[in-house]
Design a protein around this motif. Structure first.
Motif, PDB file in Angstrom:
ATOM      1  N   HIS A  58       0.848  -1.198   0.000  1.00  0.00           N
ATOM      2  CA  HIS A  58       0.000   0.000   0.000  1.00  0.00           C
ATOM      3  C   HIS A  58       0.881   1.246   0.000  1.00  0.00           C
ATOM      4  O   HIS A  58       1.443   1.624   1.024  1.00  0.00           O
ATOM      5  CB  HIS A  58      -0.921   0.027   1.225  1.00  0.00           C
ATOM      6  N   HIS A  60       1.717   5.163  -2.485  1.00  0.00           N
ATOM      7  CA  HIS A  60       1.167   6.149  -3.436  1.00  0.00           C
ATOM      8  C   HIS A  60       2.333   6.693  -4.257  1.00  0.00           C
ATOM      9  O   HIS A  60       2.785   7.826  -4.023  1.00  0.00           O
ATOM     10  CB  HIS A  60       0.478   7.289  -2.675  1.00  0.00           C
ATOM     11  N   HIS A 211      -9.572   2.606   1.153  1.00  0.00           N
ATOM     12  CA  HIS A 211      -9.022   3.340   2.298  1.00  0.00           C
ATOM     13  C   HIS A 211     -10.140   3.569   3.309  1.00  0.00           C
ATOM     14  O   HIS A 211     -11.168   4.161   2.969  1.00  0.00           O
ATOM     15  CB  HIS A 211      -8.546   4.731   1.865  1.00  0.00           C
ATOM     16  N   HIS A 243      -5.997   0.386   6.196  1.00  0.00           N
ATOM     17  CA  HIS A 243      -5.967   1.174   7.437  1.00  0.00           C
ATOM     18  C   HIS A 243      -6.924   0.617   8.498  1.00  0.00           C
ATOM     19  O   HIS A 243      -6.480   0.190   9.536  1.00  0.00           O
ATOM     20  CB  HIS A 243      -6.205   2.668   7.198  1.00  0.00           C
ATOM     21  N   ASP A 297       2.361   3.354   2.835  1.00  0.00           N
ATOM     22  CA  ASP A 297       1.437   4.459   2.564  1.00  0.00           C
ATOM     23  C   ASP A 297       2.250   5.546   1.847  1.00  0.00           C
ATOM     24  O   ASP A 297       3.308   5.278   1.303  1.00  0.00           O
ATOM     25  CB  ASP A 297       0.759   4.948   3.841  1.00  0.00           C
TER      26      ASP A 297
HETATM   27 ZN   LIG Z   1      -3.035   5.300   1.337  1.00  0.00          ZN
END
Ligand SMILES: [Zn+2]
Length: 396
Positions: A58, A60, A211, A243, A297
């Motif tokens: 996970h 970005h 998310h 999350h 993340d």
């Molecule tokens: Zn994220």
């Protein structure tokens, strides 16, 4: 060198007894002591620790500032402050998502990561430009990195008409999964939001990775709605909740009921060991057999200054925040940061067994826990049988 083959002598898989590893045609072809080295490039592993390729399940990569001049971080405390700050910075900096994603991929390779699931922004302002940029990076890196894309409505879905169509177009363009975000807190239409993404997932035959930052009972209600739809559409094994902070906040009996449903519906929970809020009780889920994966993340982006795309560092943060002090506990975390991620990404030939894809990392550490707490440079990173990083340097 012959036949794409490579012999690595004297390594200790996950800290077990020393062995040699013969790599041929991208796979671990044999292991054992004293393997034949005829016409094969030989590397001396010097008794180092061999770990499976790390999996960042996970992140970005379209949004990192990695490789750019430092940006001062001054966004406000609320989620919406950060989303708006990011949209503003995105316009002002006008960074190339292709360049930035490549920067993060190279850093991840240096750190021994062989697989990444990345959530890529899709919204009515940028359309599919970030999806296209990350798909271009995926092409560039080819076999050097397994990359999965989640089409991610970061700025909301129901509140921004046109986003639904863009998510669908992102899947058609090559994204692997459909994402979602806080159906209650951001869209204020939990049923509408979830119906929309489940409908896309069902029609396009892709998985979902949503998310969910929502706290307490708001989060629990969203999870119930996710479970309902997973069951109704027969999407067992295709849904990840990222999350899921609320799992760290619920009364024990309620958590127990959700765990039973996660098992029944084969739901995966992703955590990154957040610094600011309660988060899922990793050991409780893991011991109950719930699938868990982990990720960085966002790193070094508009959301915050932290992160090195290093899943050993992530493992340490998750262990530290969970107050795990035993080797068993940190070995569990490493399992989540490797096998857990590979499982959610549907990798069938992952691992250190003979016959597996040759995706692994070598570090100068005594045990897996020692590797997590000391985080030495990655001396060798191999992806699909090819050396992609050596002595902390990315070679692709
Ligand atoms: Zn994220």
């Amino acid at each position: 060198m012959h036949n794409n083959s490579l012999l690595i002598r004297n390594v200790r898989p996950l800290g077990r007894n020393a062995t040699d590893l013969l790599i041929r045609n991208g796979k671990i072809a044999a292991q054992g002591t004293g393997l034949d080295a005829a016409e094969t490039e030989v590397i001396n592993g010097a008794g180092q620790l061999l770990l499976p390729g790390l999996v960042d399940a996970h992140t970005h990569i379209d949004k990192t500032f990695w490789g750019q001049p430092w940006q001062r971080h001054q966004a406000g405390p609320r989620l919406i402050d950060k989303i708006e700050n990011e949209r503003r910075l995105r316009r002002e900096l006008n960074l190339s998502a292709e360049v930035q994603s490549a920067n993060q991929i190279r850093q991840a390779i240096r750190m021994g990561t062989t697989h990444i699931r990345t959530h890529v922004d899709v919204d009515t302002e940028i359309g599919l430009s970030s999806i296209e940029a990350v798909l271009a990076s995926k092409e560039t890196f080819g076999d050097s990195m397994t990359l999965q894309l989640v089409a991610f409505p970061q700025s909301g879905l129901m509140i921004r008409p046109g986003t639904r169509e863009l998510l669908e177009a992102a899947i058609d363009a090559g994204a692997d999964l459909v994402g979602g975000i806080d159906p209650g807190a951001i869209d204020r239409d939990p049923a509408g939001h979830l119906d929309c993404i489940f409908d896309i997932a069902e029609r396009k035959q892709v998985g979902i990775d949503i998310h969910l930052h929502e706290a307490d009972q708001l989060g629990a209600t969203s999870i119930e709605l996710i479970l309902e739809r997973t069951r109704a559409l027969g999407m067992q094994g295709k849904v990840t909740i990222s999350h899921a902070f609320c799992l760290g906040m619920l009364p024990d009996a309620q958590l127990g009921e959700l765990i039973t449903q996660f098992q029944a519906l084969d739901i995966t929970i992703m955590t990154h060991g957040p610094g600011h809020i309660a988060f899922p009780p990793i050991k409780r889920l893991y011991e109950a057999g719930v699938k868990i994966c982990a990720g960085s993340d966002g790193i070094r982006d508009a959301w915050g200054p932290y992160g090195n795309a290093d899943m050993l560092e992530r493992a340490m943060l998750m262990g530290f925040r969970s107050n795990y002090r035993q080797d068993d506990e940190l070995e569990m975390i490493l399992d989540i940061c490797s096998f857990g991620g590979a499982r959610v990404m549907g990798e069938k030939n992952y691992g250190l067994d003979t016959g597996c894809s040759a995706d692994f990392v070598l570090v100068d550490a005594q045990t897996p826990t020692h590797a997590i707490v000391s985080r030495p440079p990655r001396s060798l990173v191999c992806k699909a049988g090819r050396i992609v990083a050596r002595n902390g340097e990315c070679l692709v």
